[in-house]
Design a protein around this motif. Structure first.
Motif, PDB file in Angstrom:
ATOM      1  N   ASP A   4       0.838  -1.203   0.000  1.00 48.40           N
ATOM      2  CA  ASP A   4       0.000   0.000   0.000  1.00 48.40           C
ATOM      3  C   ASP A   4       0.874   1.256   0.000  1.00 48.40           C
ATOM      4  N   ILE A   5       1.912   1.232   0.827  1.00 47.56           N
ATOM      5  CA  ILE A   5       2.819   2.371   0.884  1.00 47.56           C
ATOM      6  C   ILE A   5       3.556   2.529  -0.442  1.00 47.56           C
ATOM      7  N   ARG A   6       4.014   1.425  -1.000  1.00 54.53           N
ATOM      8  CA  ARG A   6       4.697   1.473  -2.303  1.00 54.53           C
ATOM      9  C   ARG A   6       3.798   2.116  -3.361  1.00 54.53           C
ATOM     10  N   GLU A  10       4.663   5.583  -5.180  1.00 55.59           N
ATOM     11  CA  GLU A  10       4.925   5.531  -6.619  1.00 55.59           C
ATOM     12  C   GLU A  10       3.976   6.437  -7.387  1.00 55.59           C
ATOM     13  N   ASP A  11       2.768   6.616  -6.873  1.00 53.37           N
ATOM     14  CA  ASP A  11       1.810   7.524  -7.512  1.00 53.37           C
ATOM     15  C   ASP A  11       2.256   8.976  -7.420  1.00 53.37           C
ATOM     16  N   VAL A  12       2.825   9.372  -6.271  1.00 53.02           N
ATOM     17  CA  VAL A  12       3.216  10.771  -6.084  1.00 53.02           C
ATOM     18  C   VAL A  12       4.658  11.049  -6.506  1.00 53.02           C
ATOM     19  N   LEU A  13       5.501  10.009  -6.539  1.00 51.15           N
ATOM     20  CA  LEU A  13       6.904  10.158  -6.947  1.00 51.15           C
ATOM     21  C   LEU A  13       7.270   9.056  -7.936  1.00 51.15           C
ATOM     22  N   PRO A  14       6.729   9.115  -9.156  1.00 49.35           N
ATOM     23  CA  PRO A  14       6.900   8.014 -10.112  1.00 49.35           C
ATOM     24  C   PRO A  14       8.339   7.788 -10.581  1.00 49.35           C
ATOM     25  N   LEU A  15       9.222   8.749 -10.438  1.00 42.79           N
ATOM     26  CA  LEU A  15      10.584   8.593 -10.921  1.00 42.79           C
ATOM     27  C   LEU A  15      11.544   8.024  -9.876  1.00 42.79           C
ATOM     28  N   THR A  38       2.537  12.485   2.504  1.00 41.05           N
ATOM     29  CA  THR A  38       1.692  11.407   1.990  1.00 41.05           C
ATOM     30  C   THR A  38       1.410  10.373   3.076  1.00 41.05           C
ATOM     31  N   LEU A  39       2.455   9.949   3.774  1.00 34.31           N
ATOM     32  CA  LEU A  39       2.276   8.948   4.826  1.00 34.31           C
ATOM     33  C   LEU A  39       1.502   9.512   6.013  1.00 34.31           C
ATOM     34  N   SER A  40       1.757  10.761   6.361  1.00 33.83           N
ATOM     35  CA  SER A  40       1.014  11.401   7.459  1.00 33.83           C
ATOM     36  C   SER A  40      -0.476  11.433   7.163  1.00 33.83           C
ATOM     37  N   SER A  62      12.266   0.523   5.653  1.00 32.23           N
ATOM     38  CA  SER A  62      12.464   1.458   6.765  1.00 32.23           C
ATOM     39  C   SER A  62      11.301   2.453   6.857  1.00 32.23           C
ATOM     40  N   LEU A  63      10.700   2.796   5.732  1.00 33.89           N
ATOM     41  CA  LEU A  63       9.507   3.653   5.756  1.00 33.89           C
ATOM     42  C   LEU A  63       8.333   2.933   6.408  1.00 33.89           C
ATOM     43  N   VAL A  64       8.176   1.663   6.086  1.00 33.04           N
ATOM     44  CA  VAL A  64       7.111   0.862   6.703  1.00 33.04           C
ATOM     45  C   VAL A  64       7.335   0.800   8.216  1.00 33.04           C
ATOM     46  N   ALA A  65       8.574   0.574   8.637  1.00 33.78           N
ATOM     47  CA  ALA A  65       8.891   0.513  10.064  1.00 33.78           C
ATOM     48  C   ALA A  65       8.595   1.847  10.741  1.00 33.78           C
ATOM     49  N   LEU A  66       8.881   2.948  10.069  1.00 35.74           N
ATOM     50  CA  LEU A  66       8.586   4.271  10.615  1.00 35.74           C
ATOM     51  C   LEU A  66       7.092   4.446  10.838  1.00 35.74           C
ATOM     52  N   VAL A  67       6.299   4.104   9.834  1.00 35.48           N
ATOM     53  CA  VAL A  67       4.834   4.222   9.966  1.00 35.48           C
ATOM     54  C   VAL A  67       4.334   3.331  11.097  1.00 35.48           C
ATOM     55  N   GLU A  68       4.818   2.097  11.135  1.00 41.73           N
ATOM     56  CA  GLU A  68       4.369   1.164  12.186  1.00 41.73           C
ATOM     57  C   GLU A  68       4.736   1.679  13.568  1.00 41.73           C
TER      58      GLU A  68
END
Length: 73
Positions: A4-6, A10-15, A38-40, A62-68
């Motif tokens: 879901d995070i990916r 990817e939608d907001v930062l496709p490059l 976006t995550l917030s 590491s982004l997933v771990a941050l959100v969790e």
């Protein structure tokens, strides 16, 4: 959650290559801000400049771990 995070990022930062183990090196300040906002918004958590560390932004994992960590303090 990881996929879901990916998809969101990817939608907001496709490059940006979110499979990179050096994700932080691919980001400029706008990219970092976009990820945090976006995550917030998506998870109703508070992420700020103190969360924008190379460790937290090293990879998708590491982004997933941050959100969790914010969801389960």
């Amino acid at each position: 959650m990881k996929e879901d995070i990916r998809k969101m990022l990817e939608d907001v930062l496709p490059l940006v290559n979110f499979d990179s183990d050096f994700l932080f090196s691919e980001l400029d300040s706008l990219g970092v801000t976009t990820i945090l906002m976006t995550l917030s918004d998506a998870y109703h958590i508070t992420l700020d400049a103190t969360d924008a560390t190379p460790r937290n932004l090293r990879s998708l994992d590491s982004l997933v771990a941050l959100v969790e960590s914010k969801l389960n303090p």
